[in-house]
Design a protein around this motif. Structure first.
Motif, PDB file in Angstrom:
ATOM      1  N   UNK A 164       0.940  -4.947 -12.486  1.00  0.00           N
ATOM      2  CA  UNK A 164       2.376  -4.731 -12.980  1.00  0.00           C
ATOM      3  C   UNK A 164       2.412  -3.092 -13.582  1.00  0.00           C
ATOM      4  N   UNK A 165       3.780  -2.993 -14.135  1.00  0.00           N
ATOM      5  CA  UNK A 165       3.853  -1.387 -14.529  1.00  0.00           C
ATOM      6  C   UNK A 165       3.687  -0.539 -13.399  1.00  0.00           C
ATOM      7  N   UNK A 166       4.132  -0.937 -12.326  1.00  0.00           N
ATOM      8  CA  UNK A 166       4.153  -0.060 -11.070  1.00  0.00           C
ATOM      9  C   UNK A 166       5.265   0.007 -10.324  1.00  0.00           C
ATOM     10  N   UNK A 167       5.676   1.115  -9.624  1.00  0.00           N
ATOM     11  CA  UNK A 167       6.895   1.333  -8.604  1.00  0.00           C
ATOM     12  C   UNK A 167       6.120   1.672  -7.369  1.00  0.00           C
ATOM     13  N   UNK A 168       6.616   0.947  -6.218  1.00  0.00           N
ATOM     14  CA  UNK A 168       6.383   1.518  -4.983  1.00  0.00           C
ATOM     15  C   UNK A 168       7.396   1.859  -4.162  1.00  0.00           C
ATOM     16  N   UNK A 169       7.486   2.960  -3.678  1.00  0.00           N
ATOM     17  CA  UNK A 169       8.695   3.540  -2.913  1.00  0.00           C
ATOM     18  C   UNK A 169       8.059   3.852  -1.583  1.00  0.00           C
ATOM     19  N   UNK A 170       8.774   3.129  -0.473  1.00  0.00           N
ATOM     20  CA  UNK A 170       8.746   3.793   0.803  1.00  0.00           C
ATOM     21  C   UNK A 170       9.887   4.214   1.659  1.00  0.00           C
ATOM     22  N   UNK A 171       9.676   5.524   1.883  1.00  0.00           N
ATOM     23  CA  UNK A 171      10.675   6.284   2.885  1.00  0.00           C
ATOM     24  C   UNK A 171      10.330   6.119   4.087  1.00  0.00           C
ATOM     25  N   UNK A 172      11.531   5.799   4.754  1.00  0.00           N
ATOM     26  CA  UNK A 172      11.410   5.656   6.371  1.00  0.00           C
ATOM     27  C   UNK A 172      12.439   6.729   7.084  1.00  0.00           C
ATOM     28  N   UNK A 173      11.622   7.349   8.080  1.00  0.00           N
ATOM     29  CA  UNK A 173      12.125   8.532   8.806  1.00  0.00           C
ATOM     30  C   UNK A 173      12.290   7.547  10.298  1.00  0.00           C
ATOM     31  N   UNK A 174      13.566   7.418  10.389  1.00  0.00           N
ATOM     32  CA  UNK A 174      13.911   6.770  11.877  1.00  0.00           C
ATOM     33  C   UNK A 174      13.576   7.487  13.284  1.00  0.00           C
ATOM     34  N   UNK A 175      12.865   6.883  14.037  1.00  0.00           N
ATOM     35  CA  UNK A 175      12.179   7.462  15.188  1.00  0.00           C
ATOM     36  C   UNK A 175      12.963   7.231  16.489  1.00  0.00           C
ATOM     37  N   UNK A 176      14.327   6.331  16.275  1.00  0.00           N
ATOM     38  CA  UNK A 176      14.914   6.162  17.622  1.00  0.00           C
ATOM     39  C   UNK A 176      14.881   4.940  17.976  1.00  0.00           C
ATOM     40  N   UNK A 177      13.910   4.185  17.894  1.00  0.00           N
ATOM     41  CA  UNK A 177      13.654   2.851  18.257  1.00  0.00           C
ATOM     42  C   UNK A 177      13.554   1.758  17.217  1.00  0.00           C
ATOM     43  N   UNK A 178      14.449   0.720  17.661  1.00  0.00           N
ATOM     44  CA  UNK A 178      14.511  -0.230  16.444  1.00  0.00           C
ATOM     45  C   UNK A 178      13.089  -1.149  16.531  1.00  0.00           C
ATOM     46  N   UNK A 179      12.882  -1.372  15.429  1.00  0.00           N
ATOM     47  CA  UNK A 179      11.630  -2.205  15.319  1.00  0.00           C
ATOM     48  C   UNK A 179      11.900  -3.848  15.183  1.00  0.00           C
ATOM     49  N   UNK A 180      13.087  -4.139  14.891  1.00  0.00           N
ATOM     50  CA  UNK A 180      13.267  -5.688  14.726  1.00  0.00           C
ATOM     51  C   UNK A 180      12.845  -6.067  13.420  1.00  0.00           C
ATOM     52  N   UNK A 181      13.298  -7.206  13.044  1.00  0.00           N
ATOM     53  CA  UNK A 181      12.977  -7.856  11.739  1.00  0.00           C
ATOM     54  C   UNK A 181      11.526  -7.858  11.615  1.00  0.00           C
ATOM     55  N   UNK A 182      10.785  -8.389  12.359  1.00  0.00           N
ATOM     56  CA  UNK A 182       9.275  -8.595  12.162  1.00  0.00           C
ATOM     57  C   UNK A 182       8.461  -7.227  12.233  1.00  0.00           C
ATOM     58  N   UNK A 183       8.872  -6.301  13.066  1.00  0.00           N
ATOM     59  CA  UNK A 183       8.348  -5.080  13.078  1.00  0.00           C
ATOM     60  C   UNK A 183       8.534  -4.342  11.663  1.00  0.00           C
ATOM     61  N   UNK A 184       9.703  -4.538  10.823  1.00  0.00           N
ATOM     62  CA  UNK A 184       9.994  -3.884   9.810  1.00  0.00           C
ATOM     63  C   UNK A 184       9.259  -4.397   8.518  1.00  0.00           C
ATOM     64  N   UNK A 185       9.392  -5.867   8.620  1.00  0.00           N
ATOM     65  CA  UNK A 185       8.298  -6.373   7.636  1.00  0.00           C
ATOM     66  C   UNK A 185       6.972  -5.855   7.748  1.00  0.00           C
ATOM     67  N   UNK A 186       6.239  -5.821   8.848  1.00  0.00           N
ATOM     68  CA  UNK A 186       4.923  -5.365   8.919  1.00  0.00           C
ATOM     69  C   UNK A 186       4.717  -3.818   8.640  1.00  0.00           C
ATOM     70  N   UNK A 187       5.808  -3.165   8.907  1.00  0.00           N
ATOM     71  CA  UNK A 187       5.676  -1.643   8.754  1.00  0.00           C
ATOM     72  C   UNK A 187       5.761  -1.425   7.144  1.00  0.00           C
ATOM     73  N   UNK A 188       6.788  -1.936   6.420  1.00  0.00           N
ATOM     74  CA  UNK A 188       6.941  -1.868   5.014  1.00  0.00           C
ATOM     75  C   UNK A 188       5.640  -2.350   4.345  1.00  0.00           C
ATOM     76  N   UNK A 189       5.430  -3.468   4.521  1.00  0.00           N
ATOM     77  CA  UNK A 189       4.209  -4.108   3.946  1.00  0.00           C
ATOM     78  C   UNK A 189       2.875  -3.289   4.200  1.00  0.00           C
ATOM     79  N   UNK A 190       2.764  -2.665   5.375  1.00  0.00           N
ATOM     80  CA  UNK A 190       1.436  -1.925   5.573  1.00  0.00           C
ATOM     81  C   UNK A 190       1.578  -0.865   4.873  1.00  0.00           C
ATOM     82  N   UNK A 191       2.581   0.014   4.825  1.00  0.00           N
ATOM     83  CA  UNK A 191       2.699   1.462   4.158  1.00  0.00           C
ATOM     84  C   UNK A 191       2.517   1.077   2.569  1.00  0.00           C
ATOM     85  N   UNK A 192       3.043  -0.037   1.898  1.00  0.00           N
ATOM     86  CA  UNK A 192       2.975  -0.249   0.669  1.00  0.00           C
ATOM     87  C   UNK A 192       1.548  -0.619   0.245  1.00  0.00           C
ATOM     88  N   UNK A 193       0.760  -1.340   1.144  1.00  0.00           N
ATOM     89  CA  UNK A 193      -0.442  -1.627   0.851  1.00  0.00           C
ATOM     90  C   UNK A 193      -1.456  -0.444   0.927  1.00  0.00           C
TER      91      UNK A 193
END
Length: 266
Positions: A164-193
């Motif tokens: 608690x008492x925490x803010x997590x920000x994840x900034x995405x720079x698009x690479x030209x390839x769509x990741x799909x719903x599952x790929x986005x979830x994994x990417x944001x989850x991994x970056x935050x972790x």
């Protein structure tokens, strides 16, 4: 019982009226029944709360100490002590993650504004935060990503670490390839972790506030109790009636409360 019987009798009587009036009257009676029953439930809940506080020995005095209760009864909460960072890359999209210790919504707004300014050319600036020892004030934001593919996975990492008492920000720079719903979830989850894992974690004590009013002649006795209890003085008022506001670790709050109130009747 009589009130319920009265409502039931009224409800029977409305059926002798014409159709339009019958429906209207029936709706009114049912609304009153719900209101009455709701009031009974609220009063019953209040009585239960007062009964529990009485069992805990919480006194009700015109003068004396009054304890401000919090929802949870844990003495500690987990947070981070400094900034943590992480970088995750997937199909040429880069995810830059930052974990910050925070204490207020205003602080969160300032940090988000700085990241949006710093990364003005990024496609998305997604985030999640959690505030308070009870972990009841939180938010997740996808910032234009498909619903629940960014903010929710970030918040999930905060919850999995019980922070608690925490803010997590994840900034995405698009690479030209769509990741799909599952790929986005994994990417944001991994970056935050990664950002959270790279931040130093600490446990902090939950404190409660005790206010006490007393005559000036009790000053020395009150101050002795405050010192022996390791309480912190938040505010004082030594005019007509002396008042003191203290902060103390939750597990010691009841003991301090009892000692101060005993002074009033000693």
């Amino acid at each position: 019982w009589r009130e319920n019987a009265l409502f039931e009798e009224r409800e029977k009587n409305v059926f002798v009226k014409p159709n339009g009036q019958r429906r209207a009257c029936s709706n009114i009676v049912m609304a009153r029944k719900r209101t009455f029953r709701g009031t009974k439930k609220n009063n019953f809940f209040r009585l239960i709360v007062l009964f529990v506080l009485t069992l805990q020995g919480v006194p009700i005095f015109p003068h004396g100490a009054h304890l401000l209760y919090m929802h949870e009864m844990n003495d500690e909460y987990k947070t981070i002590d400094d900034i943590g960072q992480g970088v995750y890359t997937e199909k040429r999209s880069k995810f830059l993650a930052y974990a910050h210790p925070v204490n207020s919504i205003e602080q969160i707004k300032d940090l988000l504004a700085n990241y949006r300014k710093q990364h003005y050319d990024a496609r998305h600036v997604c985030y999640a935060y959690m505030l308070g020892p009870e972990r009841q004030d939180f938010r997740a934001n996808d910032d234009g990503e498909p619903s629940s593919t960014a903010g929710k996975p970030i918040l999930g990492q905060i919850n999995s670490h019980e922070l608690t008492n925490i803010l997590v920000v994840v900034v995405r720079y698009y690479g030209g390839v769509n990741l799909g719903t599952g790929g986005l979830i994994v990417a944001y989850r991994t970056a935050a972790a990664l950002a959270i894992d790279n931040a130093p974690m600490v446990s902090r004590l939950v404190e409660e506030t005790v206010s006490f009013a007393f005559p000036y002649v009790m000053m020395n006795s009150v101050m002795r109790v405050v010192k022996e209890s390791d309480a912190k003085i938040l505010a004082t008022n030594f005019e007509n009636t002396c008042e003191i506001k203290l902060s103390i670790v939750r597990s010691k709050a009841e003991e301090l409360l009892n000692r101060l109130n005993k002074l009033s009747f000693g």
